[in-house]
Design an enzyme around this catalytic site. Structure first.
Site, PDB file in Angstrom:
ATOM      1  N   ARG A   1      21.243  71.724  89.923  1.00  0.00           N
ATOM      2  CA  ARG A   1      19.708  70.607  89.830  1.00  0.00           C
ATOM      3  C   ARG A   1      19.160  71.570  90.008  1.00  0.00           C
ATOM      4  O   ARG A   1      18.830  71.574  91.074  1.00  0.00           O
ATOM      5  CB  ARG A   1      19.747  69.179  89.342  1.00  0.00           C
ATOM      6  CG  ARG A   1      20.485  67.872  88.944  1.00  0.00           C
ATOM      7  CD  ARG A   1      19.655  66.535  88.941  1.00  0.00           C
ATOM      8  NE  ARG A   1      18.991  66.634  88.141  1.00  0.00           N
ATOM      9  CZ  ARG A   1      18.036  65.360  87.756  1.00  0.00           C
ATOM     10  NH1 ARG A   1      18.160  64.555  89.253  1.00  0.00           N
ATOM     11  NH2 ARG A   1      16.600  65.408  87.897  1.00  0.00           N
TER      12      ARG A   1
ATOM     13  N   ASN B   1       6.704  66.809  89.076  1.00  0.00           N
ATOM     14  CA  ASN B   1       7.467  65.345  89.479  1.00  0.00           C
ATOM     15  C   ASN B   1       8.288  65.249  87.809  1.00  0.00           C
ATOM     16  O   ASN B   1       7.487  66.230  87.691  1.00  0.00           O
ATOM     17  CB  ASN B   1       6.263  64.386  89.973  1.00  0.00           C
ATOM     18  CG  ASN B   1       7.282  63.551  90.086  1.00  0.00           C
ATOM     19  OD1 ASN B   1       8.789  63.443  90.986  1.00  0.00           O
ATOM     20  ND2 ASN B   1       7.508  62.055  90.041  1.00  0.00           N
TER      21      ASN B   1
ATOM     22  N   GLN C   1      14.235  55.819  84.508  1.00  0.00           N
ATOM     23  CA  GLN C   1      14.435  54.576  86.118  1.00  0.00           C
ATOM     24  C   GLN C   1      13.695  54.093  86.820  1.00  0.00           C
ATOM     25  O   GLN C   1      13.430  53.637  87.552  1.00  0.00           O
ATOM     26  CB  GLN C   1      14.397  56.155  86.942  1.00  0.00           C
ATOM     27  CG  GLN C   1      15.039  57.748  86.867  1.00  0.00           C
ATOM     28  CD  GLN C   1      14.875  58.921  85.832  1.00  0.00           C
ATOM     29  OE1 GLN C   1      13.975  58.031  84.241  1.00  0.00           O
ATOM     30  NE2 GLN C   1      15.329  59.596  86.208  1.00  0.00           N
TER      31      GLN C   1
ATOM     32  N   ASP D   1       9.749  66.306  93.706  1.00  0.00           N
ATOM     33  CA  ASP D   1      10.320  67.262  92.816  1.00  0.00           C
ATOM     34  C   ASP D   1      10.461  68.218  94.347  1.00  0.00           C
ATOM     35  O   ASP D   1      11.367  68.939  94.772  1.00  0.00           O
ATOM     36  CB  ASP D   1      10.827  67.730  92.232  1.00  0.00           C
ATOM     37  CG  ASP D   1      11.819  66.255  91.495  1.00  0.00           C
ATOM     38  OD1 ASP D   1      11.206  65.747  91.099  1.00  0.00           O
ATOM     39  OD2 ASP D   1      13.356  65.905  91.511  1.00  0.00           O
TER      40      ASP D   1
ATOM     41  N   ARG E   1      20.364  60.610  92.281  1.00  0.00           N
ATOM     42  CA  ARG E   1      19.390  61.270  91.930  1.00  0.00           C
ATOM     43  C   ARG E   1      18.230  61.416  92.867  1.00  0.00           C
ATOM     44  O   ARG E   1      18.378  60.375  93.815  1.00  0.00           O
ATOM     45  CB  ARG E   1      18.844  61.265  89.929  1.00  0.00           C
ATOM     46  CG  ARG E   1      19.314  60.084  89.720  1.00  0.00           C
ATOM     47  CD  ARG E   1      18.942  59.153  90.573  1.00  0.00           C
ATOM     48  NE  ARG E   1      17.306  59.052  90.211  1.00  0.00           N
ATOM     49  CZ  ARG E   1      16.280  58.354  90.865  1.00  0.00           C
ATOM     50  NH1 ARG E   1      16.351  57.639  91.914  1.00  0.00           N
ATOM     51  NH2 ARG E   1      14.664  59.165  90.716  1.00  0.00           N
ATOM     52  N   GLY E   2      17.159  61.734  92.757  1.00  0.00           N
ATOM     53  CA  GLY E   2      16.018  61.569  93.508  1.00  0.00           C
ATOM     54  C   GLY E   2      16.199  62.972  94.266  1.00  0.00           C
ATOM     55  O   GLY E   2      17.214  63.227  95.277  1.00  0.00           O
ATOM     56  N   ALA E   3      14.799  63.239  94.413  1.00  0.00           N
ATOM     57  CA  ALA E   3      14.889  65.032  95.288  1.00  0.00           C
ATOM     58  C   ALA E   3      15.425  64.677  96.375  1.00  0.00           C
ATOM     59  O   ALA E   3      16.241  65.495  96.637  1.00  0.00           O
ATOM     60  CB  ALA E   3      13.165  65.356  95.437  1.00  0.00           C
TER      61      ALA E   3
HETATM   62  O1  MRU Z   1      14.923  63.718  87.310  1.00  0.00           O
HETATM   63  P1  MRU Z   1      15.342  62.684  88.962  1.00  0.00           P
HETATM   64  O2  MRU Z   1      15.570  61.193  88.192  1.00  0.00           O
HETATM   65  O3  MRU Z   1      16.117  62.818  89.759  1.00  0.00           O
HETATM   66  O4  MRU Z   1      13.888  62.124  89.386  1.00  0.00           O
HETATM   67  C1  MRU Z   1      13.168  61.647  90.513  1.00  0.00           C
HETATM   68  C2  MRU Z   1      12.071  62.017  90.598  1.00  0.00           C
HETATM   69  O5  MRU Z   1      10.926  62.264  89.782  1.00  0.00           O
HETATM   70  C3  MRU Z   1      10.872  61.693  91.620  1.00  0.00           C
HETATM   71  O6  MRU Z   1       9.849  60.899  91.567  1.00  0.00           O
HETATM   72  C4  MRU Z   1      11.031  62.390  92.614  1.00  0.00           C
HETATM   73  O7  MRU Z   1      12.632  63.265  93.211  1.00  0.00           O
HETATM   74  C5  MRU Z   1      10.795  62.391  93.941  1.00  0.00           C
HETATM   75  S1  MRU Z   1      11.826  61.598  95.274  1.00  0.00           S
HETATM   76  C6  MRU Z   1      11.591  60.565  96.090  1.00  0.00           C
END
Ligand code: MRU
Length: 358
Positions: free
Chosen positions: A90, A252, A201, A242, A53-55
């Site tokens: 996603r 975000n 997270q 994101d 996960r994470g963009a």
């Molecule tokens: O739902 P997630 O855990 O994928 O969400 C992640 C975030 O909101 C992060 O802040 C975002 O992806 C930035 S990653 C460097």
């Protein structure tokens, strides 16, 4: 970055076994498990279930997903279908589409046996570029932390939301990268890690990775940031994103907006760290951003570890209660002090972004 003293990246390709290796983030912080992705459907499933996960990391996983697709069946029709399925796995982070489009630009029309090497090289390039960009975000953000430290001459307290750390990228992270650089330079930093309900997270990943790097941090409930700001215990906020619109609006993890409002009310700088792969140059109005609406079970149930070390999931709400689980929100540009990018720090505005990204 380090786990148990060993350096890792979040994703890599095992050329011998022809599998993609990931760290299964659904098991952290209790179990450290490396998982093999063997097919494009494995990659799609890993993104959907948030094993990754994470963009930036879901973008990289989508890129490697197409490498796996090429191994399975390099027909253009299969690659096209796979790329469509990856993009919708996603909806909110723009990095998914960005990475898939970049891969498909290289793979479209290739019908010979070079296609595997082409796919693998492009996926690797996407990862290498992300590492470099995140490192640069760190160096650019470091200057802001240094400035605060030069005035305060005491520990710099930084609040962050969710996990925009190295686990959300390939290495370094976005929001955490300036923090790692500051720590490396000997600047005393302490991080307030928002727990980040419902999936935690912040508690499970941000606090965990900071612990592994020896950076002081404290987990707080999501609603605690406001009072800490009023008490002068937050010097700055840094979060990830994101999807950042060309006008500087930032989408975000849900709850980011409320932190930005509290920071604004308390005159606390609120920075957003991002690689350019997270900029959506097309959507003009934030209401057009697809906001992920996830399963309400993420709210009604919680996972943890029992005294025997087993991961357990329990229900915490009345069975009859309804729950709603919007995963992201939008912080309008006017509440963002600056965007920390790989090219420098700019105002969160069309002009600011245009100056850096012609
Ligand atoms: O739902 P997630 O855990 O994928 O969400 C992640 C975030 O909101 C992060 O802040 C975002 O992806 C930035 S990653 C460097």
């Amino acid at each position: 970055m380090k786990i148990n003293g060993t350096d890792y990246q979040t994703i890599w390709f095992d050329k011998e076994k022809k599998v993609v290796k990931i760290i299964d983030q659904t098991k952290l912080p209790h179990q450290f498990t490396i998982k093999d992705l063997k097919t494009v459907d494995d990659a799609i499933n890993a993104i959907k279930t948030m094993e990754v996960r994470g963009a930036p990391l879901i973008g990289a996983t989508a890129a490697y997903g197409l490498v796996l697709a090429v191994i399975e069946n390099s027909d253009q029709s299969f690659l096209k279908k796979s790329s469509e399925n990856l993009i919708i796995s996603r909806p909110t982070a723009i990095n998914l589409k960005w990475a898939v489009d970049r891969m498909m630009n290289k793979l479209s029309g290739i019908n010979n046996d070079k296609i595997f090497e082409i796919a693998l090289n492009e996926a690797k390039d996407i990862c290498q570029e992300d590492i470099k960009f995140c490192e640069n975000i760190g160096l650019n953000g470091l200057k802001i932390i240094e400035e605060i430290y030069s005035k305060k001459k005491n520990t710099v307290n930084i609040l962050t939301h969710c996990n925009a750390g190295w686990l959300a990228t390939i290495n370094w992270g976005t929001a955490t990268s300036p923090i790692y650089q500051a720590h490396k330079k000997g600047i005393p930093v302490h991080v307030w890690a928002d727990e980040t309900r419902p999936r935690n997270q912040g508690a499970n990943l941000t606090s965990y990775e900071l612990n592994e790097e020896g950076i002081k941090n404290t987990i707080i409930a999501d609603n605690t940031g406001g009072i800490l700001m009023q008490r002068g215990e937050v010097d700055m906020c840094i979060v990830g994103t994101d999807r950042t619109l060309a006008n500087g609006d930032v989408c975000n993890k849900v709850g980011t907006y409320l932190k930005a409002l509290a920071a604004h009310d308390n005159n606390i700088p609120f920075y957003v760290a991002l690689p350019s792969s997270t900029i959506d140059w097309n959507i003009k109005d934030h209401k057009d951003i697809p906001i992920e609406d996830r399963n309400s079970e993420e709210l009604s149930h919680i996972e943890g570890i029992d005294e025997k070390g087993n991961i357990k999931k329990i229900q915490i709400y009345p069975k009859k209660s309804k729950a709603m689980n919007l995963a992201f929100d939008v912080t309008p540009a006017k509440y963002v002090t600056g965007l920390i990018t790989e090219k420098g720090v700019c105002e969160a505005s069309t002009e600011g972004l245009r100056k850096l990204f012609k």
